[in-house]
Design a protein around this motif. Structure first.
Motif, short mmCIF file in Angstrom:
data_model
loop_
_atom_site.label_atom_id
_atom_site.label_comp_id
_atom_site.label_asym_id
_atom_site.label_seq_id
_atom_site.Cartn_x
_atom_site.Cartn_y
_atom_site.Cartn_z
N CYS A 55 -10.94 -2.95 -2.51
CA CYS A 55 -9.66 -3.10 -1.23
C CYS A 55 -10.50 -3.68 0.00
O CYS A 55 -11.66 -3.99 0.09
CB CYS A 55 -8.86 -2.40 -0.73
SG CYS A 55 -8.06 -2.74 0.55
N ASN A 107 -8.97 -5.25 2.73
CA ASN A 107 -9.16 -5.23 4.20
C ASN A 107 -9.47 -4.86 4.98
O ASN A 107 -9.61 -2.97 4.86
CB ASN A 107 -7.22 -4.50 4.23
CG ASN A 107 -6.51 -4.66 4.93
OD1 ASN A 107 -6.83 -5.28 6.53
ND2 ASN A 107 -4.71 -4.19 4.70
N CYS A 146 -7.91 -1.25 6.06
CA CYS A 146 -7.62 -0.25 5.35
C CYS A 146 -8.38 1.23 4.95
O CYS A 146 -9.20 0.09 5.21
CB CYS A 146 -7.02 -0.87 4.00
SG CYS A 146 -6.47 -0.01 2.67
N ASN A 180 -9.03 2.72 2.67
CA ASN A 180 -10.09 2.18 1.55
C ASN A 180 -11.04 0.98 1.19
O ASN A 180 -11.23 0.70 0.25
CB ASN A 180 -9.03 1.94 -0.31
CG ASN A 180 -7.60 3.00 -0.40
OD1 ASN A 180 -8.44 4.43 0.43
ND2 ASN A 180 -7.06 2.91 -0.79
N CYS A 210 -3.75 -2.41 -3.75
CA CYS A 210 -4.37 -0.91 -3.22
C CYS A 210 -3.11 0.32 -3.01
O CYS A 210 -1.87 -0.27 -2.41
CB CYS A 210 -4.80 -1.50 -1.97
SG CYS A 210 -5.15 -0.12 -1.00
N CYS A 254 -2.60 -0.38 1.80
CA CYS A 254 -1.95 -1.44 2.04
C CYS A 254 -1.83 -2.74 1.46
O CYS A 254 -1.13 -3.89 1.43
CB CYS A 254 -3.78 -2.46 2.66
SG CYS A 254 -4.59 -3.11 2.05
ZN LIG Z 1 -6.05 -1.13 1.34
#
Ligand SMILES: [Zn+2]
Ligand SMILES: [Zn+2]
Length: 481
Positions: A77, A79, A82, A84, A110, A113
């Motif tokens: 991921c 982001n 996030c 993750n 993910c 998110c």
């Molecule tokens: Zn994420």
């Protein structure tokens, strides 16, 4: 910057003088602040040592920037917000759903998110043969220009191949790094630094930390940011130049005592002891990237390491005699120091010091300018002079002086950097790269993965094999597939 001594500010800016009664104290009453806009400083009331303040927000930004580079192109991921972010699908499958295909590449979503990611590593590397040829040529010392000519490809095409190889190598490294972090409870690490391009005078520093038991290079960082509009204390501006040029006197002899004395004089002549870039009266400032102030880069290096290692029972960090490394490691591993699971020491060995062989009983010794006591032990020979080891224990939790003198050598991390300079000499010293150091980043990613996973110090033994996280050496095909 806040004008009060918040716990966050103190957590980075506590007194780092091992001789001070308030060493490591997080009590605001022990400090006073001077908040000039250009140079906010903190002073320890007990020992009167003064340091530039490290901003928690800016240090956090540096950690994020270093992580972004490391995670670039991985199947994870992306982001920032996030939980993750940066977590590999391969290592953390429970955090993602399989989510169809993009062409023939597997796609994931993910769970936290909902961002979708395409796994470029789910198909075979279509350029494997070319990549292996390029790496083999790089490792035998060919310049990029020569490689492009040999393969009859444009410089730009070669560059694209190298970037793509670097992404593959970062992906491989991320998996092995994960296993290395989880390999046990006791870690013996060694850190050293060097100029990335020693002849280029561009202020780019390279900081490396290795596992000294296996020689696995755990982490490397450069004080280079691809951010262009820079502000704040985290950066060194293009107008940065020292007004004086007082190179430290060369050591009077090659004995450890004289080498240490000369280094110590050099540290005292800096504007602040943790800034090795002080003294540059000439600086070829990078054209397309910005220089990060050394303490921010190094502190982020150790914070990342501390974060990936998590709660370990015992961590020993040996380092070359450089206050930038010591200050950064102290603030980053402070929680571990408080739990008495951290030992931190400066270490300098004669080149021929033999690892694993007993030395004489360590003797306390001082040299001109040394504040904290050092200890010296010797390995005697029937003929000729003895080989010496000098140690300065900055944080003592578990190691006795005698045990500190039996630690492995720091040289594997130093040799790792020297070997890069030798192998990639033409790229490192290329005149047009003086102001374009970021072009070396992909080579460094490839070099670290190759060193850890493919390079055999003895037949069959790579750092990853020695660390018990790889069964056998990887071939170049396996590294780049
Ligand atoms: Zn994420
Ligand atoms: Zn103090």
């Amino acid at each position: 910057m806040s004008d009060s001594l918040s716990p966050q500010l103190l957590a980075l800016n506590f007194c780092k003088n091992p001789l001070c009664a308030d060493f490591g104290s997080l009590n605001a009453a022990n400090y006073s602040l001077s908040l000039s806009i250009n140079n906010p400083q903190i002073a320890c009331v007990s020992c009167h040592s003064i340091s530039p303040i490290i901003s928690p927000t800016e240090l956090n930004e540096e950690v994020t920037a270093q992580l972004e580079h490391m995670n670039l192109g991985l199947t994870a991921c992306t982001n920032e917000q996030c939980e993750n972010v940066g977590l590999n699908v391969q290592l953390h499958p429970s955090r993602y759903y399989a989510f169809g295909f993009s062409g023939d590449k597997q796609r994931y979503r993910c769970k936290s998110c909902q961002k979708t990611i395409v796994d470029r590593f789910s198909v075979k590397n279509p350029n494997l043969k070319t990549h292996v040829t390029i790496l083999a040529l790089l490792l035998t010392g060919f310049s990029l220009k020569e490689i492009a000519a040999k393969l009859k490809i444009q410089a730009k095409t070669l560059n694209d191949h190298i970037k793509s190889m670097a992404t593959i190598c970062r992906q491989k490294s991320s998996v092995f790094d994960h296993h290395w972090h989880n390999k046990g409870q006791h870690f013996h690490l060694g850190s050293d630094w060097n100029l990335l391009q020693p002849k280029s005078h561009n202020g780019v520093l390279w900081i490396c930390t290795a596992d000294l038991d296996s020689h696995y290079i755990a982490l490397q960082s450069l004080n280079l940011s691809e951010q262009e509009n820079i502000t704040g204390h985290r950066f060194i501006g293009s107008d940065f130049l020292a007004s004086i040029n007082t190179a430290p006197p060369p050591p009077k002899s090659s004995t450890l005592r004289d080498i240490l004395e000369s280094m110590s004089t050099g540290h005292q002549e800096r504007s602040h002891r943790n800034n090795p870039l002080h003294n540059q009266t000439q600086l070829n400032y990078p054209a397309k990237s910005s220089l990060v102030s050394p303490i921010y880069c190094t502190a982020a290096h150790y914070l990342r390491l501390n974060h990936s290692l998590g709660n370990k029972e015992q961590v020993v960090i040996s380092m070359s005699f450089e206050p930038m490394l010591a200050d950064a490691a102290m603030l980053s591993f402070n929680a571990m120091r408080q739990k008495q699971s951290l030992d931190l020491l400066y270490q300098l060995d004669d080149e021929k010091w033999t690892e694993g062989k007993a030395g004489s009983k360590p003797q306390i010794f001082k040299f001109k300018g040394s504040e904290v006591p050092w200890s010296l032990s010797e390995q005697w020979h029937l003929r000729g002079k003895a080989d010496q080891r000098a140690i300065c224990q900055l944080v003592e939790s578990n190691l006795t002086q005698k045990q500190a003198h039996q630690l492995p050598k720091l040289s594997p991390v130093t040799h790792y950097m020297d070997r890069f300079h030798a192998m990639f000499k033409s790229s490192v010293n290329e005149p047009r790269r003086k102001r374009r150091p970021e072009g070396l980043l992909p080579l460094l990613d490839i070099y670290r993965a190759w060193n850890n996973l493919c390079h055999q110090e003895k037949p069959g033994e790579t750092p990853a094999v020695n660390a018990g996280i790889s069964e056998k050496p990887l071939s170049l095909d396996q590294l780049l597939q």
